[in-house]
Structures are given as C-alpha cells and as structure tokens.
Design a protein around this motif. Structure first.
Motif, short mmCIF file in Angstrom:
data_model
loop_
_atom_site.label_atom_id
_atom_site.label_comp_id
_atom_site.label_asym_id
_atom_site.label_seq_id
_atom_site.Cartn_x
_atom_site.Cartn_y
_atom_site.Cartn_z
N ARG A 169 0.81 -1.22 0.00
CA ARG A 169 0.00 0.00 0.00
C ARG A 169 0.84 1.27 0.00
N PHE A 170 2.09 1.16 0.46
CA PHE A 170 2.88 2.37 0.67
C PHE A 170 4.16 2.35 -0.16
N PRO A 171 4.64 3.55 -0.50
CA PRO A 171 5.89 3.59 -1.26
C PRO A 171 7.07 3.19 -0.39
N VAL A 172 8.07 2.64 -1.00
CA VAL A 172 9.32 2.37 -0.27
C VAL A 172 10.39 3.28 -0.86
N SER A 173 11.41 3.60 -0.04
CA SER A 173 12.46 4.43 -0.60
C SER A 173 13.55 3.51 -1.12
N SER A 174 14.18 3.96 -2.16
CA SER A 174 15.20 3.13 -2.78
C SER A 174 16.46 3.12 -1.94
N ASP A 175 16.97 1.90 -1.62
CA ASP A 175 18.24 1.86 -0.89
C ASP A 175 19.40 1.83 -1.88
N ASN A 176 19.06 1.87 -3.14
CA ASN A 176 20.09 1.88 -4.17
C ASN A 176 19.88 3.10 -5.06
N PRO A 177 20.67 4.16 -4.83
CA PRO A 177 20.45 5.39 -5.58
C PRO A 177 20.53 5.18 -7.09
N GLY A 178 21.31 4.18 -7.50
CA GLY A 178 21.47 3.90 -8.92
C GLY A 178 20.20 3.39 -9.57
N ALA A 179 19.24 2.95 -8.74
CA ALA A 179 18.02 2.37 -9.30
C ALA A 179 17.20 3.38 -10.09
N ASP A 180 17.44 4.66 -9.82
CA ASP A 180 16.67 5.67 -10.53
C ASP A 180 17.23 5.98 -11.91
N VAL A 181 18.41 5.47 -12.17
CA VAL A 181 19.04 5.72 -13.46
C VAL A 181 18.96 4.43 -14.27
N ALA A 182 18.82 4.59 -15.56
CA ALA A 182 18.74 3.40 -16.41
C ALA A 182 19.99 2.55 -16.26
N THR A 207 16.59 11.35 -15.07
CA THR A 207 16.98 11.34 -13.66
C THR A 207 18.49 11.22 -13.48
N GLY A 208 19.25 11.29 -14.53
CA GLY A 208 20.70 11.20 -14.37
C GLY A 208 21.33 10.63 -15.63
N SER A 209 22.61 10.36 -15.55
CA SER A 209 23.23 9.78 -16.73
C SER A 209 24.16 8.64 -16.33
N ILE A 210 24.45 7.80 -17.29
CA ILE A 210 25.27 6.63 -17.02
C ILE A 210 26.27 6.50 -18.18
N THR A 211 27.52 6.20 -17.83
CA THR A 211 28.52 6.04 -18.88
C THR A 211 29.17 4.68 -18.78
N GLY A 212 29.80 4.25 -19.84
CA GLY A 212 30.49 2.97 -19.84
C GLY A 212 31.22 2.80 -21.16
N LYS A 213 31.81 1.61 -21.32
CA LYS A 213 32.55 1.34 -22.56
C LYS A 213 31.94 0.17 -23.30
N VAL A 214 32.02 0.22 -24.61
CA VAL A 214 31.67 -0.96 -25.42
C VAL A 214 32.88 -1.29 -26.30
N PHE A 215 33.06 -2.57 -26.53
CA PHE A 215 34.18 -3.03 -27.37
C PHE A 215 33.59 -3.75 -28.57
N ILE A 216 33.99 -3.33 -29.74
CA ILE A 216 33.52 -4.04 -30.94
C ILE A 216 34.72 -4.67 -31.63
N GLN A 217 34.64 -5.98 -31.85
CA GLN A 217 35.76 -6.68 -32.49
C GLN A 217 35.64 -6.64 -33.99
#
Ligand SMILES: [Zn+2]
Length: 507
Positions: A416-429, A497-507
């Motif tokens: 019935r009630f909202p829960v708060s996220s214990d993982n701040p990253g959950a709001d970002v894709a 809600t934020g941004s996320i970065t990373g690397k991709v490798f293409i062979q």
C-alpha cells in the motif's frame, strides 16, 4: 482497377457472410501483385529450373522479423507470446520442405497509421520504410487489421515493399494464414489464380479466360494433359502448376464440412473439377494443410534466387533447445510486495535461453497486458499501482527454440505504501550491451521510468561518433547502434533522472 476489383470482392464477401455460415476471410494480396509474384515464379523456373526439392537432411534456417505494431500510446499491441505459437505452427507446415524459420527480431512499433490501417497510403508508406530498414529477414507486420476498408482481408503480401501484413487475430496457433502469405512471399499465386474477382457459376458455360486487374488469365482445365498451342495448359494457366488441380475459387465461402468439394463446377471442356481443398494456397480456409511438390520446388527456387540473397547472408547455426521452464525468484505466487513504487522482478537463468519474454497484466494477462523482451534475469518496475493484484510470467527462449509450453502466470499484490530506494542507482537506467556484428551493438537499457533519453558515443580520442535520442519504455529497451567500425567506444546515456557512462568493445 485494383480498388474496383477489391470492392467487388468485399461485396461478395459480405453477401456470403449474411447468407451462410461459411469460413470467412480472404487474402488481400492484389491481382496486380499476384501477377508480379507469378512472373517471378515463371522467371525462377526458367533460370533456376535445375533446383528441385529433394530431401537432403539439411535444414534451411530462414530469419523472420515480427513487427508488433501498437497505437502511438502503446496500446493494442499483439501479445508477444502469440509470435511463438504462430511461428511454431508455421514451422510445422514447412517442416517437410526442410525449412525452419527462426526469430531474427521481435520489434515494437508505435504508429497510429500503421496500427489502424496498414493498407492506407500512409500505412503503406510506414510499412515500406519499416521493411526497408529491416532487410535482413522475412518481415511480418502485425497490426489491428490488415485492411481497415475491407474487414474480410485477413493478411496480405506486398511484393513492391516485400513485406507481409497480418491482422493481429491471425497471428495465433493456426499458422495457415501466414504460411499462405509466406507462400506468396516465395513466389506462389493462389491455386485459383485468375478467379479472385470473378465468381464462378455453373449456370453459364465456363470461359477459357478470366480478366484479373486488366490482365487476361488462362482458365485451367481439369485434364492434366490438355495442351494449348502445344503447351501444357496446367503449366501456363492459373497458378502455373500441374500438380495443383484446377480450382475456380471454389473454396471461397465453402460450407462443406469434410473438405471434399462436391459442387457442380466444370471446366470449359465440361469435365468436373476436383480441387485440392487442403492446399495452403486455396481458399478452403478450414482445410488448409500442405503445399504441392511443384509449389515446394518454386519456394526453394525463389529462396535460392538473387532477390532473396539477403535471407542467406548469415549461415545460421541453430542453438540447443530450451527445455526447462523459468523458475521465478520474486515475486512468487501469492506474494505481497514491500511497496509498489519499486518492484523488482527476478528469475533464474535457463540453459540455452538467450532471451526472456516478460509479460504482465492486472489480475489477468489479458487486462492491460504489457510485455517486453530482455536478455537479463531481472527487471525493476516503478510504474505499478498500490494495493493491486498483478499477474506475470517469464518465458525463456532462443531464436530457434520457442515451441515449448508458455507458463501459467503467477499472482502478486503490491504493497500500500511507497518504499524508498536503498540503491540510488536504481533511478538511473541500467545498461547492458551486446555486439551485433559489423560495427553494431545492441544496447539493452533497463529503464525504471518512461523517458526521453539521449545516447552519445565517443571514440577514445573523445570524438563523438554517434548521437541520437530515443523514448525509452519502462523495463527493457533494445537499442541498436551502428558505430561503423571495430574499436573501443565510450557511451553516455542521459536519462531524465541522471546519466550513465560505460565502454563498449567491438571486435
Ligand atoms: Zn493469398
């Protein structure tokens, strides 16, 4: 001419509807299009006549894309599970030709024009560009209906755009409608070709030609040895096959229960007709089962032709079967979730599965059904309502193994009630990526909310190589990116809600 022609077919259709309880519906592949299709068959026979259907023990794997079209607001889309039951049924029909279709892609499209009427000018334009952008498989577009102006049309193949359209209702466990359209795709005309716009009647002498879309089509004789100007009539008349008996569209509206035509139809020589009711390219809709040997040879020639080389560019190695059901970790049957605003769905990986279909509904899978496909074994939903009963299920599959039983859904109720996220990253894709070959990657973005997102890719010198925006849906989104060349790239996905970065490798 085409409009006039189809109009008369529609009138005939509705007359039959009001008259008797006949198996209803028809194929919307137009007369002009069928002439074009048959010309391709004749050309293939001339140029590739040496290719004949013999059993080799080697299965030809042919890629298929299903494009599931919804309205712009994302409602009305065919349930994903229907793709599996449908293609499974189609594969049973093509099995004796050593042809098996595999899933290249299940694509979600949100477009009102295409959804409402793929046969309208705008709908046709969208369908053509969709097919042109996906020239790596047989393209099947599933919309609310095949032709809004002619509700009797169940499905059709458009040779100009080289795509198949089907009304959603036909994409089910009976594969005959789409097996028929795939027959057109591979150069087959109707067994009764020529009679689409002319109603046969026993009351008048049978003509030797019929008019179809301004073209004269020779009427096929019952006698297989009948010659016209030295040529076998059955080889040049109607569908051009001698092992499909003459048929003057006798199946259209046929009410006989046992698939054995006993009508009065006679050919121009007064010989009675004995059509093959079970031929997939006929209109005995409740009887359809198989293709003839000559039709199968024509399918194989068309598949082997230059025009179809795009279906053969990848040598497909079939994957091992998925023969284990998904075990759900959470929420399991009867669970009450802690909150409603962040609900994590999680399941165990299944051997040989490359993809998971996740399907959900409110109380029942048929109410407010939503679904998506992911390669992950979890997803987090943030769009659920409090204190509501949901059902969900996961189906594990790979491109060639999807005929196993789809599981029953399990039920849970949200807190019935909202829960708060214990993982701040959950709001970002969250982002996973997979190499798709030839400088391409598939970014799988798990988004907690619906949001416009910006994608940008840089090479290691910091130069921007690709940037675009995409509206992400809740759950898993597959985004194909063409970076053009092998290398290491840095991506940045910016979400509301934020941004996320990373690397991709293409062979
Ligand atoms: Zn047809």
């Amino acid at each position: 001419m085409y409009k006039l022609l189809t109009f008369s077919m529609a009138v005939l259709f509705s007359t039959l509807l009001t008259g008797q309880q006949a198996p209803t519906g028809m194929c919307g592949t137009s007369a002009e299009d069928q002439l074009q299709i048959r010309d391709r068959m004749f050309k293939n026979r001339e140029e590739l006549g040496h290719i004949v259907q013999t059993r080799t023990g080697a299965i030809r794997y042919i890629p298929v894309n299903y494009h599931l079209v919804a309205k712009a607001d994302r409602t009305g889309r065919l349930r994903i599970g229907n793709v599996f039951t449908n293609l499974c049924a189609i594969n049973k029909i093509y099995e004796d030709q050593e042809i098996q279709f595999y899933i290249r892609n299940i694509n979600f499209v949100n477009n009102d024009f295409l959804y409402d009427n793929p046969s309208s000018d705008l709908g046709r334009g969208w369908a053509t560009s969709l097919a042109n952008n996906n020239r790596n498989a047989v393209n099947i577009i599933c919309a609310s209906k095949a032709n809004a102006a002619e509700p009797g049309v169940l499905a059709f193949y458009n040779p100009g755009g080289d795509y198949i359209v089907s009304g959603n209702a036909q994409v089910n466990g009976n594969g005959t409608t789409l097996a028929h359209e795939i027959g057109h795709f591979f150069s087959l005309a109707h067994t009764f070709f020529g009679w689409e716009a002319t109603t046969y009647t026993c009351n008048t002498p049978t003509p030797t030609t019929v008019n179809l879309g301004g073209q004269v089509v020779n009427v096929e004789y019952a006698d297989r040895n009948k010659r016209i100007n030295g040529q076998l009539s059955c080889k040049i008349s109607s569908d051009g096959f001698c092992d499909t008996p003459a048929d003057y569209n006798l199946g259209f509206g046929w009410v006989g229960g046992n698939c054995a035509y006993v009508g009065c139809a006679k050919d121009p020589d007064n010989l009675p007709l004995d059509p093959e009711e079970k031929n997939i390219m006929s209109y005995f809709l409740n009887c359809l089962q198989f293709f003839s040997a000559e039709q199968k040879a024509a399918i194989l020639r068309d598949y082997s032709s230059t025009a179809r080389s795009y279906l053969r560019t990848v040598t497909y190695t079939p994957q091992a079967d998925v023969n284990q059901a998904v075990k759900i970790i959470a929420p399991t049957d009867g669970d009450l979730t802690e909150g409603f605003n962040i609900v994590k769905l999680e399941w165990e990986a299944v051997p040989n599965a490359t993809h998971y279909m996740v399907e959900m509904g409110e109380g029942s899978l048929t109410i407010k059904n939503t679904g998506f496909i992911t390669r992950r074994t979890d997803t987090t939903l943030t769009n659920l309502v409090s204190n509501k009963r949901y059902v969900w299920r996961v189906f594990a599959y790979n491109a060639n193994s999807f005929c196993h039983t789809q599981p029953n859904p399990v039920t849970f109720t949200t807190g019935r009630f909202p829960v708060s996220s214990d993982n701040p990253g959950a709001d970002v894709a969250r982002v996973n990526w997979y190499q798709a070959g030839n400088g391409q990657v598939v970014m799988e973005v798990n988004s907690p909310i619906e949001s416009e997102s910006h994608f940008e890719f840089f090479n290691l010198e910091g130069k921007s190589c690709s940037k675009f925006s995409r509206r992400l849906q809740v759950g898993s989104n597959a985004v194909e990116v063409d970076l053009g060349a092998a290398g290491t790239y840095v991506y940045r996905v910016t979400h509301s809600t934020g941004s996320i970065t990373g690397k991709v490798f293409i062979q």
